[in-house]
Design a protein around this motif. Structure first.
Motif, short mmCIF file in Angstrom:
data_model
loop_
_atom_site.label_atom_id
_atom_site.label_comp_id
_atom_site.label_asym_id
_atom_site.label_seq_id
_atom_site.Cartn_x
_atom_site.Cartn_y
_atom_site.Cartn_z
N LEU A 73 0.77 -0.95 0.08
CA LEU A 73 0.16 0.09 -0.03
C LEU A 73 0.79 1.17 -0.07
CD1 LEU A 73 -2.67 -1.01 2.74
CD2 LEU A 73 -2.74 -1.14 0.31
N ASP A 74 0.36 2.13 -0.53
CA ASP A 74 0.99 3.77 -0.35
C ASP A 74 0.77 4.21 0.80
OD1 ASP A 74 -1.37 4.98 -0.80
OD2 ASP A 74 -1.21 5.29 -2.91
N LYS A 75 1.41 5.39 1.07
CA LYS A 75 1.35 6.06 2.28
C LYS A 75 -0.21 6.60 2.70
CE LYS A 75 2.84 9.75 4.99
NZ LYS A 75 3.66 11.00 5.28
N GLU A 76 -0.88 6.96 1.81
CA GLU A 76 -2.30 7.33 2.26
C GLU A 76 -3.38 5.86 2.13
OE1 GLU A 76 -6.10 9.59 -0.14
OE2 GLU A 76 -4.04 9.58 -0.96
N GLU A 77 -3.08 5.08 1.49
CA GLU A 77 -3.85 3.73 1.70
C GLU A 77 -3.46 2.99 2.93
OE1 GLU A 77 -2.27 2.14 -2.05
OE2 GLU A 77 -4.23 2.13 -3.07
N ARG A 78 -2.24 2.99 3.34
CA ARG A 78 -1.75 2.63 4.52
C ARG A 78 -2.21 3.16 5.87
NH1 ARG A 78 3.04 -0.67 6.27
NH2 ARG A 78 3.27 -0.88 4.30
N GLU A 79 -2.64 4.65 5.88
CA GLU A 79 -3.19 5.55 6.82
C GLU A 79 -4.77 4.94 6.98
OE1 GLU A 79 -2.18 9.26 6.03
OE2 GLU A 79 -0.17 9.27 6.52
N ILE A 80 -5.14 4.84 5.68
CA ILE A 80 -6.71 4.59 6.09
C ILE A 80 -6.84 2.88 6.58
CG2 ILE A 80 -8.39 3.89 4.40
CD1 ILE A 80 -7.66 6.24 2.45
N TYR A 81 -5.87 2.08 6.23
CA TYR A 81 -6.01 0.81 6.46
C TYR A 81 -5.70 0.84 7.93
CZ TYR A 81 -4.36 -3.78 7.46
OH TYR A 81 -4.17 -5.13 8.20
N GLU A 82 -4.57 1.51 8.40
CA GLU A 82 -4.23 1.49 9.67
C GLU A 82 -5.49 2.13 10.77
OE1 GLU A 82 -0.55 2.98 10.19
OE2 GLU A 82 0.38 1.26 9.33
N ALA A 83 -6.14 3.17 10.09
CA ALA A 83 -7.14 3.64 11.07
C ALA A 83 -8.51 2.81 11.16
CB ALA A 83 -7.81 5.14 10.30
N ARG A 84 -8.68 2.21 10.13
CA ARG A 84 -9.65 1.00 9.84
C ARG A 84 -9.38 0.02 10.88
NH1 ARG A 84 -14.66 -0.74 9.68
NH2 ARG A 84 -15.02 -2.63 8.75
N LEU A 85 -8.14 -0.41 10.91
CA LEU A 85 -7.81 -1.55 11.70
C LEU A 85 -7.96 -1.01 13.44
CD1 LEU A 85 -6.74 -4.66 11.83
CD2 LEU A 85 -4.22 -3.30 11.87
N LYS A 86 -7.31 0.25 13.57
CA LYS A 86 -7.72 0.86 15.02
C LYS A 86 -9.00 1.00 15.60
CE LYS A 86 -6.57 4.94 17.79
NZ LYS A 86 -7.95 4.78 18.57
N TRP A 87 -9.87 1.11 14.28
CA TRP A 87 -11.24 1.33 14.78
C TRP A 87 -11.88 -0.14 15.07
CZ3 TRP A 87 -15.65 -0.65 12.83
CH2 TRP A 87 -16.89 -0.30 13.15
N LEU A 88 -11.44 -0.93 14.48
CA LEU A 88 -11.88 -2.27 14.68
C LEU A 88 -11.52 -3.08 15.93
CD1 LEU A 88 -11.45 -3.98 10.99
CD2 LEU A 88 -13.64 -3.64 12.39
N ARG A 89 -10.35 -2.88 16.32
CA ARG A 89 -9.88 -3.16 17.67
C ARG A 89 -10.23 -2.23 18.80
NH1 ARG A 89 -3.44 -3.19 15.67
NH2 ARG A 89 -3.63 -5.41 14.77
N ASP A 90 -10.79 -1.18 18.54
CA ASP A 90 -11.37 -0.28 19.63
C ASP A 90 -12.64 -0.96 19.78
OD1 ASP A 90 -9.13 1.48 19.92
OD2 ASP A 90 -10.12 3.14 18.71
N GLU A 91 -13.37 -1.01 18.78
CA GLU A 91 -14.81 -1.82 18.69
C GLU A 91 -14.83 -2.93 19.43
OE1 GLU A 91 -18.25 -0.82 17.72
OE2 GLU A 91 -17.17 0.86 18.06
N ASP A 92 -13.73 -3.91 19.20
CA ASP A 92 -13.62 -5.16 19.94
C ASP A 92 -13.51 -4.83 21.29
OD1 ASP A 92 -13.35 -8.14 19.67
OD2 ASP A 92 -11.23 -7.51 20.31
N ALA A 93 -12.66 -4.02 21.71
CA ALA A 93 -12.50 -3.73 23.21
C ALA A 93 -13.66 -3.42 23.63
CB ALA A 93 -11.26 -2.97 23.53
N THR A 94 -14.42 -2.54 23.34
CA THR A 94 -15.38 -1.75 23.79
C THR A 94 -16.58 -3.06 24.07
OG1 THR A 94 -15.20 0.25 22.74
CG2 THR A 94 -17.49 -0.29 23.47
N LEU A 95 -16.58 -4.07 22.95
CA LEU A 95 -17.82 -4.93 23.20
C LEU A 95 -17.29 -5.89 24.04
CD1 LEU A 95 -18.57 -5.80 19.25
CD2 LEU A 95 -19.99 -4.51 20.98
#
Length: 96
Positions: free
Chosen positions: A22-44
């Motif tokens: 992934l290029d820099k922008e795509e990686r940032e989007i990917y990492e932001a989505r991954l962080k959101w998923l992990r946060d949701e998992d922890a909240t649940l």
């Protein structure tokens, strides 16, 4: 002993390669989505644990033994003495 699954291992490796490409922008989007998923998992997980503690406290008030509560809820006893109902009880148990 952990059983290896070649198909799963290959899929994980291919996913890792696709992330690396992934290029820099795509990686940032990917990492932001991954962080959101992990946060949701922890909240649940926190919400489930809180609900299990509420259920356990209700069962204790009804006279159900701590061992049965632990078996039914999947909570583990750290200290059986603190697995009691009291005004300041914080229910010493945790998800396995």
């Amino acid at each position: 002993m952990t059983m290896l699954n070649p198909r799963v291992d290959i899929e994980k490796a291919l996913h890792g390669l696709s992330v690396l490409s992934l290029d820099k922008e795509e990686r940032e989007i990917y990492e932001a989505r991954l962080k959101w998923l992990r946060d949701e998992d922890a909240t649940l997980k926190r919400a489930i644990e809180k609900k299990l503690h509420e259920i356990a406290k209700k069962q204790l008030k009804r006279g159900v033994s701590p061992e049965i509560i632990a078996e039914d809820t999947g909570l583990t006893l750290y200290d059986k003495k603190s697995f009691q109902v009291s005004p300041q009880n914080h229910f010493t148990a945790s998800l396995q």
